[in-house]
Design a protein around this motif. Structure first.
Motif, PDB file in Angstrom:
ATOM      1  N   GLY A   6       0.660  -1.117   0.096  1.00 42.28           N
ATOM      2  CA  GLY A   6       0.182   0.092   0.045  1.00 42.28           C
ATOM      3  C   GLY A   6       0.722   1.195   0.051  1.00 42.28           C
ATOM      4  N   ALA A   7       2.199   1.236   0.102  1.00 37.98           N
ATOM      5  CA  ALA A   7       3.003   2.335   0.084  1.00 37.98           C
ATOM      6  C   ALA A   7       3.166   2.949  -1.287  1.00 37.98           C
ATOM      7  N   ASP A   8       3.653   4.365  -1.497  1.00 38.25           N
ATOM      8  CA  ASP A   8       3.593   4.838  -2.609  1.00 38.25           C
ATOM      9  C   ASP A   8       4.891   5.218  -2.904  1.00 38.25           C
ATOM     10  N   ILE A   9       5.285   4.922  -4.227  1.00 36.48           N
ATOM     11  CA  ILE A   9       6.698   5.376  -4.656  1.00 36.48           C
ATOM     12  C   ILE A   9       6.692   7.174  -4.749  1.00 36.48           C
ATOM     13  N   PRO A  10       7.600   7.481  -4.150  1.00 34.30           N
ATOM     14  CA  PRO A  10       7.988   8.898  -3.971  1.00 34.30           C
ATOM     15  C   PRO A  10       7.771   9.496  -5.508  1.00 34.30           C
ATOM     16  N   ASP A  11       7.189  10.768  -5.561  1.00 32.97           N
ATOM     17  CA  ASP A  11       7.316  11.331  -6.907  1.00 32.97           C
ATOM     18  C   ASP A  11       8.748  11.806  -7.125  1.00 32.97           C
ATOM     19  N   GLU A  12       9.532  12.457  -6.339  1.00 31.53           N
ATOM     20  CA  GLU A  12      10.713  12.571  -6.442  1.00 31.53           C
ATOM     21  C   GLU A  12      11.650  12.393  -5.348  1.00 31.53           C
ATOM     22  N   ILE A  13      12.763  12.103  -5.511  1.00 28.21           N
ATOM     23  CA  ILE A  13      13.641  11.767  -4.191  1.00 28.21           C
ATOM     24  C   ILE A  13      15.146  12.108  -4.424  1.00 28.21           C
ATOM     25  N   ASP A  14      15.889  12.794  -3.527  1.00 29.79           N
ATOM     26  CA  ASP A  14      17.123  13.175  -3.425  1.00 29.79           C
ATOM     27  C   ASP A  14      18.031  11.952  -3.480  1.00 29.79           C
ATOM     28  N   VAL A  15      18.751  11.570  -4.393  1.00 33.47           N
ATOM     29  CA  VAL A  15      19.694  10.193  -4.111  1.00 33.47           C
ATOM     30  C   VAL A  15      21.111  10.793  -4.736  1.00 33.47           C
TER      31      VAL A  15
ATOM     32  N   GLU B 225      21.903  -0.888 -17.989  1.00 33.52           N
ATOM     33  CA  GLU B 225      22.884  -0.098 -17.241  1.00 33.52           C
ATOM     34  C   GLU B 225      22.075   1.035 -16.589  1.00 33.52           C
ATOM     35  N   ARG B 226      21.482   1.708 -16.834  1.00 31.89           N
ATOM     36  CA  ARG B 226      20.497   2.697 -16.274  1.00 31.89           C
ATOM     37  C   ARG B 226      19.690   2.238 -15.226  1.00 31.89           C
ATOM     38  N   VAL B 227      19.140   1.329 -15.333  1.00 31.19           N
ATOM     39  CA  VAL B 227      18.265   0.698 -14.229  1.00 31.19           C
ATOM     40  C   VAL B 227      19.094   0.243 -13.238  1.00 31.19           C
ATOM     41  N   ASP B 228      20.267  -0.700 -13.152  1.00 30.68           N
ATOM     42  CA  ASP B 228      21.168  -1.022 -12.258  1.00 30.68           C
ATOM     43  C   ASP B 228      21.912  -0.188 -11.495  1.00 30.68           C
ATOM     44  N   GLU B 229      22.094   0.816 -12.130  1.00 25.73           N
ATOM     45  CA  GLU B 229      22.742   2.204 -11.539  1.00 25.73           C
ATOM     46  C   GLU B 229      21.778   2.758 -10.509  1.00 25.73           C
ATOM     47  N   ALA B 230      20.626   2.972 -11.096  1.00 25.17           N
ATOM     48  CA  ALA B 230      19.562   3.449 -10.118  1.00 25.17           C
ATOM     49  C   ALA B 230      19.252   2.473  -8.950  1.00 25.17           C
TER      50      ALA B 230
ATOM     51  N   SER C  34      10.182   7.933   3.735  1.00 27.18           N
ATOM     52  CA  SER C  34      10.922   7.763   2.323  1.00 27.18           C
ATOM     53  C   SER C  34      11.760   6.196   2.331  1.00 27.18           C
ATOM     54  N   ILE C  35      12.162   5.789   3.331  1.00 22.65           N
ATOM     55  CA  ILE C  35      12.759   4.207   2.991  1.00 22.65           C
ATOM     56  C   ILE C  35      11.677   3.383   2.514  1.00 22.65           C
ATOM     57  N   ILE C  36      10.476   3.386   3.120  1.00 21.35           N
ATOM     58  CA  ILE C  36       9.598   2.432   2.590  1.00 21.35           C
ATOM     59  C   ILE C  36       9.307   2.751   0.884  1.00 21.35           C
ATOM     60  N   GLY C  37       9.229   4.006   0.595  1.00 23.42           N
ATOM     61  CA  GLY C  37       8.912   4.553  -0.707  1.00 23.42           C
ATOM     62  C   GLY C  37      10.021   3.839  -1.620  1.00 23.42           C
ATOM     63  N   ILE C  38      11.536   4.038  -0.933  1.00 26.15           N
ATOM     64  CA  ILE C  38      12.485   3.642  -1.733  1.00 26.15           C
ATOM     65  C   ILE C  38      12.486   1.978  -1.980  1.00 26.15           C
ATOM     66  N   ASP C  39      11.924   1.326  -0.772  1.00 24.31           N
ATOM     67  CA  ASP C  39      11.835  -0.080  -0.911  1.00 24.31           C
ATOM     68  C   ASP C  39      10.737  -0.562  -1.992  1.00 24.31           C
ATOM     69  N   ARG C  40       9.764   0.213  -2.078  1.00 32.52           N
ATOM     70  CA  ARG C  40       8.640  -0.030  -2.975  1.00 32.52           C
ATOM     71  C   ARG C  40       9.300   0.206  -4.420  1.00 32.52           C
ATOM     72  N   ALA C  41       9.987   1.102  -4.466  1.00 31.29           N
ATOM     73  CA  ALA C  41      10.630   1.328  -5.917  1.00 31.29           C
ATOM     74  C   ALA C  41      11.588   0.201  -6.350  1.00 31.29           C
ATOM     75  N   LEU C  42      12.338  -0.141  -5.275  1.00 20.47           N
ATOM     76  CA  LEU C  42      13.441  -1.421  -5.587  1.00 20.47           C
ATOM     77  C   LEU C  42      12.570  -2.631  -5.672  1.00 20.47           C
ATOM     78  N   ASN C  43      11.384  -2.783  -5.052  1.00 19.60           N
ATOM     79  CA  ASN C  43      10.733  -4.142  -5.353  1.00 19.60           C
ATOM     80  C   ASN C  43      10.190  -4.125  -6.845  1.00 19.60           C
ATOM     81  N   ALA C  44       9.609  -3.102  -7.487  1.00 15.05           N
ATOM     82  CA  ALA C  44       9.159  -2.787  -8.607  1.00 15.05           C
ATOM     83  C   ALA C  44      10.279  -2.887  -9.665  1.00 15.05           C
ATOM     84  N   LEU C  45      11.467  -2.409  -9.448  1.00 11.45           N
ATOM     85  CA  LEU C  45      12.311  -2.574 -10.150  1.00 11.45           C
ATOM     86  C   LEU C  45      13.054  -3.830 -10.409  1.00 11.45           C
TER      87      LEU C  45
END
Length: 146
Positions: free
Chosen positions: A21-30, A56-61, A93-104
């Motif tokens: 149920g967590a959202d992926i953040p719109d923007e994040i400073d990485v 390569e772009r996805v692996d780097e992200a 923000s960590i949970i949002g990052i985890d959500r993005a990582l799971n999707a990738l």
């Protein structure tokens, strides 16, 4: 922040179902750069596979997101003067990052040539087994007694 609050936040981000149920953040400073994370993930995810040019772009992200996650986690864990509100923001923000990582992580790299070769090999084995059975040959290479 009180120690029990710090512990609760750390436990929350480590829960296995934290991303449900967590959202992926719109923007994040990485790593000092602003990443339009939600757009990036949805752009890559709608393809269902990672094209060779994007791998390569996805692996780097993913690598940068993991590094950023660790840094944020360590801030919650170690920063003595962190307020509860700032810790809460970091946890979200960590949970949002985890959500993005799971999707990738769910994406498969495109290996069309390898996939075609595997299918051809399976088809050849299936055909050879069919011929052996149809011609009455056993596995030892001799003729059957039909």
């Amino acid at each position: 922040m009180k120690e029990y609050q710090r512990k609760q936040l750390l436990e929350r981000v480590e829960r296995e179902a934290a991303t449900v149920g967590a959202d992926i953040p719109d923007e994040i400073d990485v790593q000092g750069e602003t990443l339009d994370l939600q757009t990036f993930v949805f752009e890559i995810k709608r393809r269902d596979t990672i094209p060779d040019g994007e791998r390569e772009r996805v692996d780097e992200a993913k690598k940068n997101l993991r590094r950023e996650r660790l840094q944020r986690y360590q801030r919650i864990e170690n920063e003595a003067d962190l307020s509860y509100e700032a810790g809460e923001h970091l946890a979200r923000s960590i949970i949002g990052i985890d959500r993005a990582l799971n999707a990738l992580e769910q994406l498969r790299p495109v290996d069309l040539e390898g996939e075609a070769q595997r299918k051809e090999t399976v088809d050849q084995k299936r055909w050879m087994n069919f011929l052996k059975q149809a011609l009455g040959h056993d596995d030892a290479g001799g003729r059957g007694s039909r």
